[in-house]
Design a protein around this motif. Sequence first.
Motif, mmCIF file in Angstrom:
data_model
loop_
_atom_site.group_PDB
_atom_site.id
_atom_site.type_symbol
_atom_site.label_atom_id
_atom_site.label_comp_id
_atom_site.label_asym_id
_atom_site.label_seq_id
_atom_site.Cartn_x
_atom_site.Cartn_y
_atom_site.Cartn_z
ATOM 1 N N LEU A 14 -36.879 -28.524 -4.121
ATOM 2 C CA LEU A 14 -38.175 -28.011 -3.639
ATOM 3 C C LEU A 14 -38.647 -29.087 -2.506
ATOM 4 O O LEU A 14 -39.132 -28.613 -1.376
ATOM 5 C CB LEU A 14 -39.232 -27.985 -4.576
ATOM 6 C CG LEU A 14 -40.645 -27.348 -4.070
ATOM 7 C CD1 LEU A 14 -41.038 -26.069 -4.698
ATOM 8 C CD2 LEU A 14 -41.730 -28.366 -3.974
ATOM 9 N N ARG A 15 -38.917 -30.325 -2.732
ATOM 10 C CA ARG A 15 -39.018 -31.231 -1.717
ATOM 11 C C ARG A 15 -38.320 -31.376 -0.487
ATOM 12 O O ARG A 15 -38.793 -31.416 0.545
ATOM 13 C CB ARG A 15 -38.819 -32.716 -2.436
ATOM 14 C CG ARG A 15 -39.303 -33.696 -1.358
ATOM 15 C CD ARG A 15 -39.472 -35.164 -1.955
ATOM 16 N NE ARG A 15 -40.701 -35.269 -2.706
ATOM 17 C CZ ARG A 15 -40.999 -35.995 -3.893
ATOM 18 N NH1 ARG A 15 -39.983 -36.486 -4.385
ATOM 19 N NH2 ARG A 15 -42.076 -35.915 -4.580
ATOM 20 N N GLU A 16 -36.906 -31.199 -0.734
ATOM 21 C CA GLU A 16 -36.103 -31.112 0.518
ATOM 22 C C GLU A 16 -36.208 -29.774 1.126
ATOM 23 O O GLU A 16 -36.335 -29.974 2.514
ATOM 24 C CB GLU A 16 -34.669 -31.194 0.030
ATOM 25 C CG GLU A 16 -34.246 -32.638 -0.391
ATOM 26 C CD GLU A 16 -32.964 -32.599 -0.934
ATOM 27 O OE1 GLU A 16 -32.338 -33.629 -1.124
ATOM 28 O OE2 GLU A 16 -32.408 -31.400 -1.737
ATOM 29 N N SER A 24 -45.794 -27.937 3.687
ATOM 30 C CA SER A 24 -46.083 -29.095 2.327
ATOM 31 C C SER A 24 -45.302 -28.424 0.980
ATOM 32 O O SER A 24 -44.924 -27.339 0.941
ATOM 33 C CB SER A 24 -47.552 -28.962 2.117
ATOM 34 O OG SER A 24 -47.805 -27.757 1.594
ATOM 35 N N GLU A 25 -45.106 -29.417 0.122
ATOM 36 C CA GLU A 25 -44.521 -28.897 -1.091
ATOM 37 C C GLU A 25 -45.499 -27.764 -1.806
ATOM 38 O O GLU A 25 -44.908 -26.944 -2.221
ATOM 39 C CB GLU A 25 -44.328 -30.019 -1.939
ATOM 40 C CG GLU A 25 -43.185 -30.985 -1.536
ATOM 41 C CD GLU A 25 -43.084 -32.081 -2.452
ATOM 42 O OE1 GLU A 25 -43.065 -31.838 -3.809
ATOM 43 O OE2 GLU A 25 -42.931 -33.067 -2.060
ATOM 44 N N SER A 26 -46.837 -27.853 -1.451
ATOM 45 C CA SER A 26 -47.737 -26.719 -2.336
ATOM 46 C C SER A 26 -47.254 -25.447 -1.723
ATOM 47 O O SER A 26 -47.495 -24.441 -2.306
ATOM 48 C CB SER A 26 -49.342 -27.248 -2.183
ATOM 49 O OG SER A 26 -49.433 -27.368 -0.881
ATOM 50 N N HIS A 27 -47.198 -25.602 -0.280
ATOM 51 C CA HIS A 27 -47.173 -24.068 0.262
ATOM 52 C C HIS A 27 -45.778 -23.483 -0.290
ATOM 53 O O HIS A 27 -45.710 -22.368 -0.427
ATOM 54 C CB HIS A 27 -46.981 -24.559 2.079
ATOM 55 C CG HIS A 27 -46.892 -23.163 2.513
ATOM 56 N ND1 HIS A 27 -47.622 -22.162 2.382
ATOM 57 C CD2 HIS A 27 -45.887 -22.493 3.285
ATOM 58 C CE1 HIS A 27 -47.491 -20.940 3.262
ATOM 59 N NE2 HIS A 27 -46.231 -21.290 3.990
ATOM 60 N N VAL A 28 -44.732 -24.525 -0.365
ATOM 61 C CA VAL A 28 -43.390 -23.856 -0.894
ATOM 62 C C VAL A 28 -43.762 -23.658 -2.568
ATOM 63 O O VAL A 28 -43.221 -22.241 -2.755
ATOM 64 C CB VAL A 28 -42.379 -25.129 -0.777
ATOM 65 C CG1 VAL A 28 -40.880 -24.229 -1.423
ATOM 66 C CG2 VAL A 28 -42.028 -25.420 0.539
ATOM 67 N N TYR A 29 -44.497 -23.996 -3.406
ATOM 68 C CA TYR A 29 -44.874 -23.552 -4.478
ATOM 69 C C TYR A 29 -45.619 -22.252 -4.703
ATOM 70 O O TYR A 29 -45.055 -21.306 -5.189
ATOM 71 C CB TYR A 29 -45.671 -24.519 -5.287
ATOM 72 C CG TYR A 29 -44.815 -25.643 -5.848
ATOM 73 C CD1 TYR A 29 -44.256 -25.245 -7.031
ATOM 74 C CD2 TYR A 29 -45.184 -26.826 -5.718
ATOM 75 C CE1 TYR A 29 -43.404 -26.338 -7.825
ATOM 76 C CE2 TYR A 29 -44.397 -27.924 -6.307
ATOM 77 C CZ TYR A 29 -43.709 -27.547 -7.337
ATOM 78 O OH TYR A 29 -43.082 -28.560 -7.854
ATOM 79 N N PHE A 30 -46.447 -21.917 -3.504
ATOM 80 C CA PHE A 30 -47.142 -20.633 -3.080
ATOM 81 C C PHE A 30 -46.070 -19.855 -3.017
ATOM 82 O O PHE A 30 -46.150 -18.389 -3.502
ATOM 83 C CB PHE A 30 -48.211 -20.887 -2.258
ATOM 84 C CG PHE A 30 -48.485 -19.659 -1.675
ATOM 85 C CD1 PHE A 30 -49.558 -18.803 -2.313
ATOM 86 C CD2 PHE A 30 -48.284 -18.891 -0.510
ATOM 87 C CE1 PHE A 30 -50.183 -17.470 -2.164
ATOM 88 C CE2 PHE A 30 -48.669 -17.817 -0.168
ATOM 89 C CZ PHE A 30 -49.527 -17.212 -0.754
ATOM 90 N N LEU A 31 -45.084 -19.967 -1.900
ATOM 91 C CA LEU A 31 -44.096 -19.025 -1.639
ATOM 92 C C LEU A 31 -43.123 -18.556 -2.871
ATOM 93 O O LEU A 31 -42.842 -17.356 -3.006
ATOM 94 C CB LEU A 31 -43.181 -19.425 -0.630
ATOM 95 C CG LEU A 31 -44.031 -19.718 0.823
ATOM 96 C CD1 LEU A 31 -43.068 -20.427 1.747
ATOM 97 C CD2 LEU A 31 -44.466 -18.555 1.528
ATOM 98 N N THR A 32 -42.875 -19.594 -3.839
ATOM 99 C CA THR A 32 -42.011 -19.258 -4.898
ATOM 100 C C THR A 32 -42.794 -18.458 -5.707
ATOM 101 O O THR A 32 -42.393 -17.452 -6.519
ATOM 102 C CB THR A 32 -41.312 -20.363 -5.334
ATOM 103 O OG1 THR A 32 -42.482 -21.443 -5.892
ATOM 104 C CG2 THR A 32 -40.626 -21.119 -4.339
ATOM 105 N N SER A 33 -43.989 -18.769 -5.981
ATOM 106 C CA SER A 33 -44.867 -18.165 -7.051
ATOM 107 C C SER A 33 -45.265 -16.742 -6.826
ATOM 108 O O SER A 33 -45.453 -15.739 -7.323
ATOM 109 C CB SER A 33 -46.150 -19.003 -7.481
ATOM 110 O OG SER A 33 -46.980 -18.985 -6.422
ATOM 111 N N SER A 34 -45.534 -16.312 -5.407
ATOM 112 C CA SER A 34 -45.659 -15.090 -5.117
ATOM 113 C C SER A 34 -44.339 -14.192 -4.569
ATOM 114 O O SER A 34 -44.313 -13.310 -4.268
ATOM 115 C CB SER A 34 -46.737 -15.144 -3.828
ATOM 116 O OG SER A 34 -46.209 -15.884 -2.730
ATOM 117 N N ARG A 35 -43.380 -14.936 -5.065
ATOM 118 C CA ARG A 35 -41.910 -14.431 -4.712
ATOM 119 C C ARG A 35 -41.790 -13.936 -3.293
ATOM 120 O O ARG A 35 -41.150 -13.018 -3.083
ATOM 121 C CB ARG A 35 -41.742 -13.159 -5.872
ATOM 122 C CG ARG A 35 -41.515 -13.725 -7.354
ATOM 123 C CD ARG A 35 -41.411 -12.335 -8.069
ATOM 124 N NE ARG A 35 -41.620 -12.844 -9.212
ATOM 125 C CZ ARG A 35 -40.526 -13.020 -10.071
ATOM 126 N NH1 ARG A 35 -39.434 -12.619 -9.932
ATOM 127 N NH2 ARG A 35 -40.667 -13.363 -11.518
#
Length: 77
Positions: A14-16, A24-35
């Motif tokens: 995720l960091r890479e 940001s990592e938090s934006h990537v988390y958002f993208l994954t959680s919202s599929r």
Amino acid sequence: MKELQFKNKEVLTLREAAQYMGVSESHVYFLTSSRKIPHFKSPTGKMIYFNREELIKWLQSCRVATNEELEQRANNH
């Protein structure tokens, strides 16, 4: 330079992935959680991974046409 860092890696953490995309990592988390972004979870479900080629395809999936291309399409109709 960052692209060279990941050029030979097939699987990104995720960091890479965040570094690769410049977000940001938090934006990537958002993208994954919202599929909204293709990703994989580890067998334990605690880690998130990305296939670099799928990530590139996803990043390039919403291409915006240039004015010239739009004019060409309009002339063809």
